[in-house]
Enzyme design. Structure first.
Site, PDB file in Angstrom:
ATOM      1  N   SER A  52       0.833  -1.203   0.000  1.00  0.00           N
ATOM      2  CA  SER A  52       0.000   0.000   0.000  1.00  0.00           C
ATOM      3  C   SER A  52       0.867   1.251   0.000  1.00  0.00           C
ATOM      4  O   SER A  52       1.897   1.313   0.673  1.00  0.00           O
ATOM      5  CB  SER A  52      -0.891   0.017   1.247  1.00  0.00           C
ATOM      6  OG  SER A  52      -1.508   1.276   1.394  1.00  0.00           O
ATOM      7  N   TYR A 103      -2.373   5.782  -4.806  1.00  0.00           N
ATOM      8  CA  TYR A 103      -3.452   6.757  -4.918  1.00  0.00           C
ATOM      9  C   TYR A 103      -2.821   7.952  -5.617  1.00  0.00           C
ATOM     10  O   TYR A 103      -1.899   8.559  -5.057  1.00  0.00           O
ATOM     11  CB  TYR A 103      -3.940   7.201  -3.532  1.00  0.00           C
ATOM     12  CG  TYR A 103      -4.793   6.197  -2.790  1.00  0.00           C
ATOM     13  CD1 TYR A 103      -6.062   5.871  -3.238  1.00  0.00           C
ATOM     14  CD2 TYR A 103      -4.337   5.607  -1.619  1.00  0.00           C
ATOM     15  CE1 TYR A 103      -6.850   4.969  -2.545  1.00  0.00           C
ATOM     16  CE2 TYR A 103      -5.122   4.700  -0.920  1.00  0.00           C
ATOM     17  CZ  TYR A 103      -6.380   4.393  -1.389  1.00  0.00           C
ATOM     18  OH  TYR A 103      -7.161   3.497  -0.707  1.00  0.00           O
ATOM     19  N   THR A 140      -5.455   2.725  -7.555  1.00  0.00           N
ATOM     20  CA  THR A 140      -6.786   2.591  -6.950  1.00  0.00           C
ATOM     21  C   THR A 140      -7.683   3.712  -7.464  1.00  0.00           C
ATOM     22  O   THR A 140      -7.348   4.890  -7.316  1.00  0.00           O
ATOM     23  CB  THR A 140      -6.674   2.607  -5.415  1.00  0.00           C
ATOM     24  OG1 THR A 140      -5.796   1.552  -5.040  1.00  0.00           O
ATOM     25  CG2 THR A 140      -8.023   2.411  -4.750  1.00  0.00           C
ATOM     26  N   LYS A 153      -7.469  -0.765  -9.919  1.00  0.00           N
ATOM     27  CA  LYS A 153      -8.140  -1.442  -8.802  1.00  0.00           C
ATOM     28  C   LYS A 153      -9.376  -0.663  -8.386  1.00  0.00           C
ATOM     29  O   LYS A 153      -9.284   0.535  -8.088  1.00  0.00           O
ATOM     30  CB  LYS A 153      -7.172  -1.549  -7.614  1.00  0.00           C
ATOM     31  CG  LYS A 153      -7.803  -2.075  -6.335  1.00  0.00           C
ATOM     32  CD  LYS A 153      -6.757  -2.268  -5.252  1.00  0.00           C
ATOM     33  CE  LYS A 153      -7.346  -2.861  -3.995  1.00  0.00           C
ATOM     34  NZ  LYS A 153      -8.097  -1.887  -3.187  1.00  0.00           N
ATOM     35  N   HIS A 169     -13.345  -2.276  -2.675  1.00  0.00           N
ATOM     36  CA  HIS A 169     -12.515  -1.790  -1.573  1.00  0.00           C
ATOM     37  C   HIS A 169     -12.926  -2.458  -0.250  1.00  0.00           C
ATOM     38  O   HIS A 169     -12.896  -1.852   0.808  1.00  0.00           O
ATOM     39  CB  HIS A 169     -12.644  -0.265  -1.465  1.00  0.00           C
ATOM     40  CG  HIS A 169     -11.402   0.437  -1.004  1.00  0.00           C
ATOM     41  ND1 HIS A 169     -10.638   1.222  -1.839  1.00  0.00           N
ATOM     42  CD2 HIS A 169     -10.779   0.486   0.190  1.00  0.00           C
ATOM     43  CE1 HIS A 169      -9.620   1.732  -1.152  1.00  0.00           C
ATOM     44  NE2 HIS A 169      -9.690   1.285   0.091  1.00  0.00           N
TER      45      HIS A 169
HETATM   46  C1  LIG Z   1      -7.651  -1.995   6.789  1.00  0.00           C
HETATM   47  C2  LIG Z   1      -7.707  -1.875   5.303  1.00  0.00           C
HETATM   48  C3  LIG Z   1      -6.873  -0.969   4.666  1.00  0.00           C
HETATM   49  C4  LIG Z   1      -6.905  -0.858   3.286  1.00  0.00           C
HETATM   50  N1  LIG Z   1      -6.028  -0.033   2.674  1.00  0.00           N
HETATM   51  C5  LIG Z   1      -6.024   0.061   1.328  1.00  0.00           C
HETATM   52  C6  LIG Z   1      -5.078   0.853   0.676  1.00  0.00           C
HETATM   53  O1  LIG Z   1      -4.214   1.481   1.283  1.00  0.00           O
HETATM   54  N2  LIG Z   1      -5.141   0.943  -0.677  1.00  0.00           N
HETATM   55  C7  LIG Z   1      -6.082   0.253  -1.414  1.00  0.00           C
HETATM   56  O2  LIG Z   1      -6.109   0.359  -2.630  1.00  0.00           O
HETATM   57  N3  LIG Z   1      -6.968  -0.551  -0.803  1.00  0.00           N
HETATM   58  C8  LIG Z   1      -6.948  -0.667   0.538  1.00  0.00           C
HETATM   59  N4  LIG Z   1      -7.843  -1.506   1.150  1.00  0.00           N
HETATM   60  C9  LIG Z   1      -8.744  -2.346   0.333  1.00  0.00           C
HETATM   61  C10 LIG Z   1      -8.089  -3.688   0.023  1.00  0.00           C
HETATM   62  O3  LIG Z   1      -7.051  -3.559  -0.901  1.00  0.00           O
HETATM   63  C11 LIG Z   1      -9.075  -4.699  -0.550  1.00  0.00           C
HETATM   64  O4  LIG Z   1      -9.742  -4.120  -1.643  1.00  0.00           O
HETATM   65  C12 LIG Z   1     -10.097  -5.240   0.444  1.00  0.00           C
HETATM   66  O5  LIG Z   1      -9.558  -5.317   1.737  1.00  0.00           O
HETATM   67  C13 LIG Z   1     -10.566  -6.611  -0.007  1.00  0.00           C
HETATM   68  O6  LIG Z   1     -11.531  -7.115   0.811  1.00  0.00           O
HETATM   69  P1  LIG Z   1     -11.275  -8.158   2.024  1.00  0.00           P
HETATM   70  O7  LIG Z   1     -10.699  -7.350   3.141  1.00  0.00           O
HETATM   71  O8  LIG Z   1     -12.653  -8.632   2.294  1.00  0.00           O
HETATM   72  O9  LIG Z   1     -10.345  -9.237   1.543  1.00  0.00           O
HETATM   73  C14 LIG Z   1      -7.822  -1.625   2.538  1.00  0.00           C
HETATM   74  C15 LIG Z   1      -8.657  -2.533   3.184  1.00  0.00           C
HETATM   75  C16 LIG Z   1      -8.603  -2.667   4.550  1.00  0.00           C
HETATM   76  C17 LIG Z   1      -9.501  -3.666   5.215  1.00  0.00           C
HETATM   77  C1  LIG Z   2      -5.076   5.286   4.306  1.00  0.00           C
HETATM   78  C2  LIG Z   2      -6.386   4.782   3.751  1.00  0.00           C
HETATM   79  C3  LIG Z   2      -6.863   5.702   2.682  1.00  0.00           C
HETATM   80  C4  LIG Z   2      -6.220   3.383   3.286  1.00  0.00           C
HETATM   81  C5  LIG Z   2      -7.432   2.754   2.695  1.00  0.00           C
HETATM   82  O1  LIG Z   2      -7.562   2.655   1.504  1.00  0.00           O
HETATM   83  C6  LIG Z   2      -8.463   2.189   3.531  1.00  0.00           C
HETATM   84  O2  LIG Z   2      -8.424   2.363   4.745  1.00  0.00           O
HETATM   85  O3  LIG Z   2      -9.381   1.551   2.983  1.00  0.00           O
END
Ligand SMILES: Cc1cc2nc3c(=O)[nH]c(=O)nc-3n(C[C@H](O)[C@H](O)[C@H](O)COP(=O)(O)O)c2cc1C
Ligand SMILES: CC(C)CC(=O)C(=O)O
Length: 350
Positions: free
Chosen positions: A106, A130, A156, A222, A246
């Protein structure tokens, strides 16, 4: 103590994490309809196995955008791993390398991408971006990812603004603790300034064109959920598409990704690989996604739960459980290879 399912990891992580941090990781936008839908939609689909096909030796590896993974399960980009474990993204990368799979780092990691790469030599890393409104700074990030050895950019596109996460609002969770920061966003002569993550409401296809010119790395988009956008992504030079809502953290009530997948696969027509994330918790979920046309899937929260429960070992176990479940389900479906999975194996409803 051994854990036998990804769900056990969540329970243990919950017990260990600060409640506000658990809520940040687990939660989603609005009423969390989409968070729940992602998981339950997999449960509604049935698998219809084939028999007597002599599938004694299994093939589970995939090559995506020039990176090889021993199993079709990648580590989705998630922010703030050091909230779950002091080693943070270093531990995750080592576990991904041991599992021979791809980790999407990330942009909002709490360890710099160079340090993640150094901690896990041989790891296959992709970098999630991002697009920042300051395009010169965005380019710096791209150059850092390239120099660190990342093999693809995952841009993303579902976050022109951050989702309305009511758990975080209620908990007042809007920043990292003092000792942590988004290390990739250090700036200034001595790296003494840390920029905030800025969501760019002005983000458009022109930015994708700009990125396409900025780097020779393959670009995956994404957060594509509409078939028309999947076609546009291909037209704009995307090398892969990630069907993702997401994890239900952006627009609530977007349908489950597994329900959106077939239309996207059809729209793309094999032009580029289609990946999926959201709600993958079992080997059978992986098989359903691949049968419906995904080249691979990614897991977000399960990796965090592994990390919070038992650091690097926990993530290794989570990825190992998924791999074992994929192999077992593949065998029971009468498939010797993940490439034999086809839509006829999936029936709805279960
Ligand atoms: C705590 C957390 C932080 C995330 N941070 C990002 C991120 O920084 N960038 C991003 O593109 N997606 C982020 N996501 C989305 C994940 O890449 C992903 O799309 C999602 O977690 C998939 O679903 P799942 O948690 O059910 O496997 C985040 C998701 C979670 C749960
Ligand atoms: C720092 C956040 C924007 C990371 C993210 O994508 C999320 O928390 O779902």
């Amino acid at each position: 103590m051994d854990r036998w399912t990804l769900r056990e990891f969540e329970a243990e992580a919950r017990a260990r994490l600060e409640p506000a941090h658990y809520d940040y990781f687990a939660g989603g936008a609005g009423d969390e309809v989409t968070v729940r839908a992602n998981e339950t939609a997999f449960g509604r689909l049935g698998l219809l196995p084939r028999v007597l096909r002599g599938a004694a030796k299994l093939q589970t590896d995939v090559t995506l955008l020039g990176s090889r993974a021993a199993m079709p399960v990648l580590v989705a980009p998630t922010a703030f791993h050091r909230l779950a474990d002091p080693e943070g993204e270093r531990a995750t990368a080592r576990a991904a390398a041991a599992a021979e799979t791809i980790m999407i780092v990330s942009m909002a990691a709490t360890v710099a991408v160079e340090d993640v790469a150094a901690a896990a030599p041989g790891a296959e890393l992709w970098f999630q971006l991002y697009v920042q409104p300051d395009l010169a700074f965005t380019e710096k990030l791209v150059r850092r990812a390239e120099a660190a050895g990342c093999k693809a950019l995952v841009v993303t596109v579902d976050s022109p603004v951050l989702g309305m996460r009511e758990r975080d609002l209620r908990n007042g969770f809007n920043d990292l603790p003092e000792h942590l920061c988004c290390e990739n966003l250090r700036d200034g002569a001595r790296g003494d300034r840390v920029r905030p993550v800025v969501m760019a409401p002005e983000l458009s296809w022109e930015h994708i064109d700009l990125l396409r010119e900025m780097t020779a790395l393959p670009i995956a988009l994404k957060g594509v959920t509409h078939p028309a956008d999947a076609r546009l992504a291909v037209d704009h030079g995307a090398s892969a598409i990630m069907v993702s809502n997401h994890g239900g953290r952006q627009l609530d009530t977007v349908p489950a990704t597994i329900d959106l997948l077939p239309e996207i696969v059809e729209a793309v027509g094999g032009a580029v690989p289609v990946l999926l994330d959201g709600g993958v918790r079992r080997g059978t979920d992986v098989l359903k996604a691949l049968a419906l046309g995904a080249a691979a899937v990614a897991v977000g929260r399960p990796v965090i739960w592994g990390l919070a429960a038992d650091g690097e070992r926990g993530v290794t176990r989570v990825l190992g459980l998924l791999r074992a479940e994929v192999e077992h389900a593949l065998m029971l479906c009468g498939c010797a290879s993940i490439h034999e999975l086809e839509p006829g194996l999936v029936r709805r409803p279960c």
